[in-house]
Design a protein around this motif. Structure first.
Motif, PDB file in Angstrom:
ATOM      1  N   ARG A 138       0.830  -1.198   0.000  1.00 41.66           N
ATOM      2  CA  ARG A 138       0.000   0.000   0.000  1.00 41.66           C
ATOM      3  C   ARG A 138       0.869   1.254   0.000  1.00 41.66           C
ATOM      4  N   ALA A 139       2.059   1.150   0.605  1.00 40.81           N
ATOM      5  CA  ALA A 139       2.993   2.285   0.573  1.00 40.81           C
ATOM      6  C   ALA A 139       3.450   2.562  -0.856  1.00 40.81           C
ATOM      7  N   ASP A 140       3.647   1.498  -1.652  1.00 41.83           N
ATOM      8  CA  ASP A 140       3.985   1.697  -3.062  1.00 41.83           C
ATOM      9  C   ASP A 140       2.862   2.443  -3.775  1.00 41.83           C
ATOM     10  N   ALA A 141       1.618   2.046  -3.476  1.00 42.63           N
ATOM     11  CA  ALA A 141       0.478   2.701  -4.114  1.00 42.63           C
ATOM     12  C   ALA A 141       0.452   4.191  -3.779  1.00 42.63           C
ATOM     13  N   ARG A 142       0.751   4.527  -2.536  1.00 38.70           N
ATOM     14  CA  ARG A 142       0.767   5.946  -2.162  1.00 38.70           C
ATOM     15  C   ARG A 142       1.856   6.696  -2.928  1.00 38.70           C
ATOM     16  N   GLY A 143       3.000   6.035  -3.105  1.00 34.54           N
ATOM     17  CA  GLY A 143       4.067   6.658  -3.874  1.00 34.54           C
ATOM     18  C   GLY A 143       3.674   6.905  -5.318  1.00 34.54           C
ATOM     19  N   LEU A 144       2.930   5.970  -5.897  1.00 35.90           N
ATOM     20  CA  LEU A 144       2.464   6.144  -7.279  1.00 35.90           C
ATOM     21  C   LEU A 144       1.502   7.317  -7.397  1.00 35.90           C
ATOM     22  N   LEU A 145       0.574   7.402  -6.455  1.00 32.69           N
ATOM     23  CA  LEU A 145      -0.441   8.461  -6.511  1.00 32.69           C
ATOM     24  C   LEU A 145       0.163   9.844  -6.323  1.00 32.69           C
ATOM     25  N   ALA A 146       1.365   9.898  -5.746  1.00 35.88           N
ATOM     26  CA  ALA A 146       2.026  11.191  -5.552  1.00 35.88           C
ATOM     27  C   ALA A 146       2.730  11.680  -6.810  1.00 35.88           C
ATOM     28  N   ARG A 147       2.839  10.824  -7.820  1.00 30.26           N
ATOM     29  CA  ARG A 147       3.555  11.203  -9.041  1.00 30.26           C
ATOM     30  C   ARG A 147       2.635  11.921 -10.019  1.00 30.26           C
ATOM     31  N   PRO A 148       3.065  13.078 -10.524  1.00 27.66           N
ATOM     32  CA  PRO A 148       2.196  13.839 -11.443  1.00 27.66           C
ATOM     33  C   PRO A 148       2.024  13.179 -12.810  1.00 27.66           C
ATOM     34  N   ILE A 150       1.397  10.036 -13.347  1.00 29.82           N
ATOM     35  CA  ILE A 150       0.595   8.807 -13.251  1.00 29.82           C
ATOM     36  C   ILE A 150      -0.819   9.173 -12.834  1.00 29.82           C
ATOM     37  N   ASP A 151      -1.789   8.749 -13.626  1.00 28.66           N
ATOM     38  CA  ASP A 151      -3.205   8.916 -13.300  1.00 28.66           C
ATOM     39  C   ASP A 151      -3.765   7.530 -13.038  1.00 28.66           C
ATOM     40  N   LEU A 152      -3.936   7.193 -11.783  1.00 31.18           N
ATOM     41  CA  LEU A 152      -4.297   5.835 -11.385  1.00 31.18           C
ATOM     42  C   LEU A 152      -5.616   5.881 -10.622  1.00 31.18           C
ATOM     43  N   PRO A 153      -6.744   5.729 -11.318  1.00 32.24           N
ATOM     44  CA  PRO A 153      -8.045   5.874 -10.639  1.00 32.24           C
ATOM     45  C   PRO A 153      -8.341   4.788  -9.614  1.00 32.24           C
ATOM     46  N   HIS A 154      -7.774   3.575  -9.796  1.00 35.65           N
ATOM     47  CA  HIS A 154      -8.199   2.458  -8.957  1.00 35.65           C
ATOM     48  C   HIS A 154      -6.996   1.715  -8.367  1.00 35.65           C
ATOM     49  N   VAL A 155      -6.962   1.633  -7.054  1.00 38.20           N
ATOM     50  CA  VAL A 155      -6.005   0.787  -6.340  1.00 38.20           C
ATOM     51  C   VAL A 155      -6.813  -0.257  -5.582  1.00 38.20           C
ATOM     52  N   LEU A 156      -6.625  -1.513  -5.952  1.00 38.51           N
ATOM     53  CA  LEU A 156      -7.375  -2.613  -5.358  1.00 38.51           C
ATOM     54  C   LEU A 156      -6.436  -3.439  -4.502  1.00 38.51           C
ATOM     55  N   VAL A 157      -6.860  -3.742  -3.275  1.00 36.38           N
ATOM     56  CA  VAL A 157      -5.987  -4.400  -2.309  1.00 36.38           C
ATOM     57  C   VAL A 157      -6.601  -5.716  -1.853  1.00 36.38           C
ATOM     58  N   ALA A 158      -5.812  -6.775  -1.953  1.00 35.48           N
ATOM     59  CA  ALA A 158      -6.203  -8.066  -1.388  1.00 35.48           C
ATOM     60  C   ALA A 158      -5.790  -8.071   0.079  1.00 35.48           C
ATOM     61  N   GLY A 159      -6.765  -7.936   0.959  1.00 33.95           N
ATOM     62  CA  GLY A 159      -6.484  -7.851   2.390  1.00 33.95           C
ATOM     63  C   GLY A 159      -6.996  -6.541   2.955  1.00 33.95           C
TER      64      GLY A 159
END
Length: 547
Positions: A138-148, A150-159
């Motif tokens: 999930r920390a990786d996902a937060r890092g991705l969302l901070a990048r201008p 990358i437009d990532l509408p959906h982060v899906l997490v198992a758990g």
């Protein structure tokens, strides 16, 4: 064909259909048909769960409808960053059923690689576990969302999804829509998924595999390997690897009604325990892992009498290790030399023992074309070393969105693999190395250039060069040589490893040894003399295990 993908020429596509290699069936048919024929049989074991084919098929449908409800659709790229758990299989088939394209990342990849995959593919989704082997994805996902970029509408997490979307909730939403028809997923000669290629550019290239070519890949390799409904396949390697996914791997096993066992812990102890408990009949390993298994089985013997076949690939095993397989594990060895780009070579059950122990197999398909050429492009005689070129019904015609690279790498459909091989009169290949500066560490392809670039960013490092050194366990280990900035001390191996990981480099790319030298040796034309570096006799500094 999806924009950015290179299609087969129409006449070749027609020939592959006429000759029966392409059947125009969507890739998800591998599961749909097996669910109809083997509904009550166990399809997947893993994560404390057992699923029948009927259950797996239904869950894939539920998740597919849930993904549609989120707004995902045909042609969307979704980066799948999951370990070997049942969710990996469910997500794969759910995406295939709505025509979205999985982009498979390896569990060991970190923010640098994942950021590249999301940005380059234009991903609209990212699927991760909450945690795996101590790492919080999930920390990786937060890092991705901070990048201008990358437009990532959906982060899906198992758990535990925290602020993101729970994969279970998406599946449950789809279950509420049970019975709603799924859309047309696209023509079978369109891209179905993206595999990753290593290479000298460091960051992975995307390999589009179509429904037609990858269905053939899975089915044909299952046939050559003798897989059937009684096969129990242990996915000991990451299922996101082509080898473990479809050679025959997970998809080939499901295509014939067998059982896939997914170990959450990749250690030899856990794998050998599962072989005994689940009566595993087949698995695939890289040489370094095979050596660990052989040692573990000799010291902590488990009942592995169910094993019938161990495939070894990803790198060339030494003959001594290959010869230990039958005495220690009591099963047949199959050497496999292939690439995510397509061509797959395997030894056969009826090959003489010396061929099995000393070659890396012969092509899977009668339609595979292979040339071994010199630097001028002329065919070399049998037994001589040359560059491997290939084309066929399941070898790509070009990487995704890389026209300039494709122009250098493909010529009239021939793919220049970068491998140096010898071809025996029998058609079997012996791998002799690679042209490109790629280090094959335990089956993982590591670009020397990428590691050099990241090391050179260290404030104490002025220049860096990285080479692959022969290693009896890993195949090759990563040796780094650094020239220091004047007046600055050399970072310790541990400090260098921490620095590289902090920059988002995957743990398996961290050098196994680090040595400071006064200057980098150069060839007559001014390039780094890597052969001279390999001969450096400085003692290694231990580097903490990659993680």
């Amino acid at each position: 064909m999806q924009p950015g993908c290179v299609p087969w020429p129409p006449d070749e596509a027609a020939r592959h259909r006429r000759d029966g290699y392409w059947t125009d069936e969507p890739l998800d048919t591998l599961l749909r048909r097996s669910a109809a024929e083997h509904g009550d049989r166990t399809a997947v074991v893993g994560g404390g769960a057992r699923m029948t084919y009927a259950e797996l098929d239904a869950r894939a449908d539920d998740l597919a409808r849930g993904l549609l409800a989120l707004g995902l659709a045909r042609g969307d790229r979704i980066v799948v960053h999951l370990p070997n758990r049942p969710e990996f299989v469910i997500v794969t088939f759910a995406l295939l059923r709505i025509g979205a394209l999985p982009v498979y990342a390896l569990p060991a990849h970190r923010l640098r690689e994942i950021g590249h995959l999301c940005a380059f593919s234009g991903a609209r989704g990212y699927v991760v576990p909450d945690r795996y082997l101590g790492h919080d994805y999930r920390a990786d996902a937060r890092g991705l969302l901070a990048r201008p970029d990358i437009d990532l509408p959906h982060v899906l997490v198992a758990g535990d999804a925290q602020e993101f979307t729970a994969l279970d909730a998406v599946e449950a939403a789809g279950r509420d829509r049970s019975g709603e028809p799924l859309p047309f997923a696209g023509p079978a000669d369109d891209a179905a998924l993206f595999l990753l290629s290593g290479g000298t550019t460091g960051l992975p290239k995307l390999i589009p595999r179509t429904h037609n070519d990858y269905t053939y890949n899975a089915r044909a390799s299952a046939e050559v390997c003798g897989f059937d409904r009684d096969t129990v396949y242990l996915a000991a390697l990451p299922a996101a690897h082509n080898f473990a996914l479809a050679c025959p791997g997970v998809l080939g096993t499901l295509a014939v009604g067998g059982t896939v066992v997914l170990p959450d812990d990749p250690s030899p102890d856990e794998a050998l325990r599962l072989i005994a408990e689940e009566r595993v009949t087949a698995t695939a390993l890289v040489p370094s892992l095979l050596g660990l298994w052989l040692d573990a089985q000799e010291w902590l013997p488990e009942d592995v009498s169910s094993l019938r076949l161990v495939q070894v690939g990803g790198a060339k095993p030494d003959a001594a290790t290959a010869a230990r397989v039958r005495p220690v594990l009591g099963c047949a060895l199959q050497q496999v030399f292939g690439m995510a780009e397509g061509l797959l070579n395997l030894t056969r059950a009826d090959d003489p023992e010396d061929i099995v122990l000393t070659t890396q197999g012969r092509p899977l398909s009668p339609a595979d074309e292979v040339r071994v050429v010199d630097d001028e492009g002329h065919d070399v005689p049998p037994g001589a070393v040359g560059q491997l070129l290939t084309r066929g019904p399941y070898t790509l015609r070009g990487y995704y969105r890389l026209p300039e690279h494709n122009a250098r790498t493909f010529n009239e459909g021939w793919y220049r693999t970068g491998d140096l091989v010898r071809r025996l009169p029998s058609g079997h290949l012996v791998v002799e190395g690679r042209i490109k500066e790629v280090i094959n560490r335990a089956g993982e392809k590591v670009s020397a250039e990428e590691v050099e670039e990241q090391l050179a960013a260290h404030p104490a490092v002025r220049q860096a060069a990285v080479v692959g050194e022969p290693d009896p366990v890993l195949g090759e280990r990563i040796a780094a040589f650094v020239v220091l900035e004047q007046g600055l001390g050399c970072p310790s191996a541990a400090e260098a490893g921490e620095f590289l990981r902090a920059r988002g480099l995957a743990g398996f790319k961290v050098p196994d040894r680090l040595t400071a030298i006064g200057s980098l040796p150069l060839t007559a034309i001014g390039k780094v003399d890597r052969k001279a570096l390999l001969g450096a006799a400085t003692p290694p500094q231990p580097v903490p295990p990659a993680g």
